[in-house]
Scaffold this active site. Structure first.
Site, mmCIF file in Angstrom:
data_model
loop_
_atom_site.group_PDB
_atom_site.id
_atom_site.type_symbol
_atom_site.label_atom_id
_atom_site.label_comp_id
_atom_site.label_asym_id
_atom_site.label_seq_id
_atom_site.Cartn_x
_atom_site.Cartn_y
_atom_site.Cartn_z
ATOM 1 C CG ASP A 17 -1.799 1.242 1.296
ATOM 2 O OD1 ASP A 17 -2.422 1.573 0.270
ATOM 3 O OD2 ASP A 17 -1.858 1.918 2.340
ATOM 4 C CB SER A 18 0.168 4.765 -0.675
ATOM 5 O OG SER A 18 -1.028 4.817 0.076
ATOM 6 C CE1 TYR A 49 2.730 5.426 -3.269
ATOM 7 C CE2 TYR A 49 1.582 3.604 -4.314
ATOM 8 C CZ TYR A 49 2.712 4.113 -3.715
ATOM 9 O OH TYR A 49 3.826 3.307 -3.576
ATOM 10 N N GLY A 50 -2.950 8.931 -3.736
ATOM 11 C CA GLY A 50 -4.277 9.280 -4.247
ATOM 12 C C GLY A 50 -4.410 10.584 -5.007
ATOM 13 C CB CYS A 80 -2.818 1.114 -2.650
ATOM 14 S SG CYS A 80 -3.013 2.854 -3.011
ATOM 15 C CG ASN A 81 -9.379 1.273 -2.660
ATOM 16 O OD1 ASN A 81 -10.413 0.806 -3.120
ATOM 17 N ND2 ASN A 81 -8.981 1.008 -1.430
ATOM 18 C CD GLU A 159 -1.755 8.081 7.542
ATOM 19 O OE1 GLU A 159 -0.561 7.852 7.600
ATOM 20 O OE2 GLU A 159 -2.545 7.418 6.855
ATOM 21 C CB CYS A 191 -10.250 5.202 0.190
ATOM 22 S SG CYS A 191 -8.765 5.911 0.930
ATOM 23 C CB THR A 192 -6.415 1.767 2.360
ATOM 24 O OG1 THR A 192 -5.902 3.075 2.121
ATOM 25 C CG2 THR A 192 -5.933 0.805 1.311
ATOM 26 C CG HIS A 193 -6.521 5.923 5.030
ATOM 27 N ND1 HIS A 193 -5.776 5.334 4.043
ATOM 28 C CD2 HIS A 193 -5.643 6.510 5.872
ATOM 29 C CE1 HIS A 193 -4.488 5.568 4.279
ATOM 30 N NE2 HIS A 193 -4.392 6.275 5.384
HETATM 31 N N1 DGL Z 1 -4.079 3.853 0.028
HETATM 32 C C1 DGL Z 1 -4.776 4.906 -0.679
HETATM 33 C C2 DGL Z 1 -6.017 4.338 -1.356
HETATM 34 O O1 DGL Z 1 -6.586 3.356 -0.948
HETATM 35 C C3 DGL Z 1 -5.162 6.029 0.250
HETATM 36 C C4 DGL Z 1 -3.988 6.863 0.695
HETATM 37 C C5 DGL Z 1 -3.245 7.475 -0.468
HETATM 38 O O2 DGL Z 1 -3.771 8.375 -1.119
HETATM 39 O O3 DGL Z 1 -2.138 7.011 -0.720
HETATM 40 O O4 DGL Z 1 -6.438 4.896 -2.323
#
Ligand code: DGL
Length: 280
Positions: A17-18, A49-50, A80-81, A159, A191-193
């Protein structure tokens, strides 16, 4: 294939993941596949990453995969989505091992759940801009209506542990107002979060809307794929009560990762190793 020298089924599963967000997916993996070894890589030095371009996310994704391959993983989960949405389909053909992203499992679960045929999807700018969830949902059922919305502010709130704060509720309410207006009955947490904010999102959306947690769904798909391909760890698939080893790697100082991870996983994780991802 770059796998363990002896029995390939004994090799670890790679998850990336990011940053720490992918731990919401890893947590589901730990629950569903407790006997599997897992190598987790969080690219905290380049998070988030988003908000980045497809080219950058794709090049980061290749490096993340290269790192996991060095650990001779048998299967990769792109937790990571954003990376799943914009990069995974372009890169997966270049590797000789199975990979799963979070988009398709989440999309399938949403289509199975909706009764009104009206599904909402929330995610980062990269995920929503790619239209990956809507495309995948329409491939499964072209008759479903999909309403997509980027909710970037929810990531830093999760976060920072703003899980049950009034500020988070207000922001979630503001974002999700349009989802109420279009009368969805199912909402994909793309989204992961966002699973961390499930309680707030559920409260804002009301009990007529089912929330789909892509992390849970992805862990189920991983279990299916490993079973079908004969790659479940022999000691765990035999019900042998094996406890898998979990190793964590990050691309910047581990301390922040460690404290956020403790909150995400509900347990302290030791031995987080820092790696230089630019070398991959
Ligand atoms: N892990 C990213 C996602 O699921 C969220 C955090 C990011 O933007 O890196 O899209």
């Amino acid at each position: 294939m770059n796998r363990s020298a002896n029995n390939p089924a004994e090799a670890p599963i790679g998850v990336f993941d990011s940053g720490v967000g992918g731990l919401t997916v890893a947590k589901e993996m730990f629950k569903l596949l407790p006997g599997e070894d897992v190598v987790y890589f969080g690219d905290v030095s380049r998070y988030p990453y988003g908000g980045r371009s497809k080219e950058i996310i794709t090049s980061f994704t290749r490096q993340d995969i290269a790192f996991l391959l060095e650990h001779k993983v048998k299967f990769i989960i792109c937790a990571c989505n954003s990376a799943s949405a914009v990069a995974l389909d372009d890169v997966r053909g270049d590797y000789d091992l199975d990979m799963v992203g979070v988009i398709e499992p989440g999309a399938r679960a949403a289509v199975a759940k909706t009764t009104s045929g009206r599904i909402g999807v929330i995610g980062t700018n990269a995920t929503i801009g790619s239209n990956a969830y809507a495309r995948t949902i329409h491939d499964i059922d072209p008759g479903v209506k999909v309403f997509s919305l980027a909710c970037p502010l929810l990531v830093p709130l999760a976060e920072e542990g703003y899980i049950d704060k009034e500020a988070t509720r207000l922001i979630a309410k503001d974002y999700l107002q349009t989802m109420h207006e279009v009368e969805i009955d199912t909402l994909v947490l793309g989204c992961t979060h966002y699973p961390l904010l499930k309680a707030v999102i559920a409260d804002v959306m009301g009990d007529k809307v089912t929330l789909i947690d892509s992390g849970e769904e992805t862990a189920k798909v991983a279990l299916e794929r490993l079973t079908t391909s004969g790659l479940l760890h022999p000691a765990s698939s035999a019900g042998g009560g094996r406890t898998g080893r979990h190793k964590f790697f990050v691309s910047d100082v581990p301390e922040k990762f460690s404290s956020v991870a403790t909150r995400f996983l509900g347990r302290v994780i030791d031995g987080i190793t820092r790696v230089d991802i630019s070398g991959y």
